[in-house]
Write an enzyme that holds these catalytic residues in place. Structure first.
Site, PDB file in Angstrom:
ATOM      1  N   SER A   1      53.554  59.508  35.604  1.00 30.83           N
ATOM      2  CA  SER A   1      52.590  59.255  36.669  1.00 30.83           C
ATOM      3  C   SER A   1      52.678  60.434  37.631  1.00 30.83           C
ATOM      4  O   SER A   1      52.457  61.566  37.224  1.00 30.83           O
ATOM      5  CB  SER A   1      52.877  57.903  37.347  1.00 30.83           C
ATOM      6  OG  SER A   1      51.867  57.595  38.276  1.00 30.83           O
TER       7      SER A   1
ATOM      8  N   HIS B   1      48.960  58.485  34.397  1.00 28.29           N
ATOM      9  CA  HIS B   1      48.060  57.804  35.336  1.00 28.29           C
ATOM     10  C   HIS B   1      47.121  58.824  35.971  1.00 28.29           C
ATOM     11  O   HIS B   1      47.556  59.809  36.554  1.00 28.29           O
ATOM     12  CB  HIS B   1      48.865  57.077  36.414  1.00 28.29           C
ATOM     13  CG  HIS B   1      49.764  56.026  35.857  1.00 28.29           C
ATOM     14  ND1 HIS B   1      50.973  55.698  36.408  1.00 28.29           N
ATOM     15  CD2 HIS B   1      49.626  55.222  34.769  1.00 28.29           C
ATOM     16  CE1 HIS B   1      51.543  54.728  35.702  1.00 28.29           C
ATOM     17  NE2 HIS B   1      50.751  54.435  34.691  1.00 28.29           N
TER      18      HIS B   1
ATOM     19  N   ASP C   1      55.980  51.148  36.010  1.00 27.99           N
ATOM     20  CA  ASP C   1      55.293  51.124  34.719  1.00 27.99           C
ATOM     21  C   ASP C   1      56.177  51.728  33.638  1.00 27.99           C
ATOM     22  O   ASP C   1      56.791  52.778  33.840  1.00 27.99           O
ATOM     23  CB  ASP C   1      53.969  51.887  34.811  1.00 27.99           C
ATOM     24  CG  ASP C   1      53.065  51.616  33.620  1.00 27.99           C
ATOM     25  OD1 ASP C   1      53.186  50.535  33.015  1.00 27.99           O
ATOM     26  OD2 ASP C   1      52.235  52.481  33.305  1.00 27.99           O
TER      27      ASP C   1
END
Length: 199
Positions: free
Chosen positions: A19, A46, A139
């Protein structure tokens, strides 16, 4: 050697998740993997869904591997990096067939590393290498548990060297991580895993 023996003896897929700070981390790993990797690489990074992404073009300049946005229904091929498009979950099924999904957000995210890892674990089991890189949030933590429970191998970037510690710290906290490594060492370990016959 039969196809079945080959299937059990070797890793067959690599899944990477990142991310915040991830473009830099992915660039370093993909550059280190070099050309001719004998397995496909699936990536969840992401991305802001409001903008057209150029991540595939950026990463393609850093590696000898083919890099592309994943397409629904295509088959994952060795030596190719497939990136989840913005706002779509990337999943993989039997035979390496990719699926893009607009199903619900997971932890407010789409694409979700957890869903990618869980699908890879289901399709490839002990042939899976999953790696969590820099990023905020959690995540990937549920997903690495799934990979480990199916006999796969899990790598996390060392939170101490990660630009953003949240994701790798959450992964390490599951107890499912086999290798905790500084970013500079991850590519060599992945190459060693996928290029070596398992005992």
């Amino acid at each position: 050697m039969t196809a079945d023996e080959f299937a059990v003896d070797r890793f067959a897929i690599v899944a990477l998740a990142s991310s915040a700070g991830g473009i830099k981390g992915l660039s370093k790993i993909l550059a280190g993997l070099g050309p001719g990797l004998p397995v496909p690489v699936l990536v969840v990074q992401h991305l802001d869904p409001r903008h057209r992404t150029v991540i595939a073009e950026i990463l393609a300049r850093r590696t000898g591997l083919r890099v592309k946005l994943a397409e629904d229904g295509e088959r994952a091929m060795p030596g190719t990096v497939y990136i989840a498009p913005p706002d779509r979950h990337l999943l993989v099924g039997p035979g390496g067939v990719l699926n893009l999904s607009s199903s619900e957000l997971v932890h407010f995210l789409r694409p979700s590393a957890d869903l990618l890892f869980e699908s890879v674990a289901g399709a490839y089991g002990p042939q899976t290498v999953a790696c969590v890189l820099t990023g905020s949030g959690r995540d990937g933590a549920m997903g690495v548990d799934a990979v480990k429970s199916r006999g796969g191998t899990v790598i996390a970037e060392d939170p101490e060297t990660a630009e953003f510690k949240g994701m790798p710290t959450a992964a390490v906290g599951t107890g499912a991580v086999d290798y905790v490594l500084p970013l500079d060492e991850i590519a060599a370990v992945i190459r060693g895993l996928v290029e070596t016959k398992r005992r």
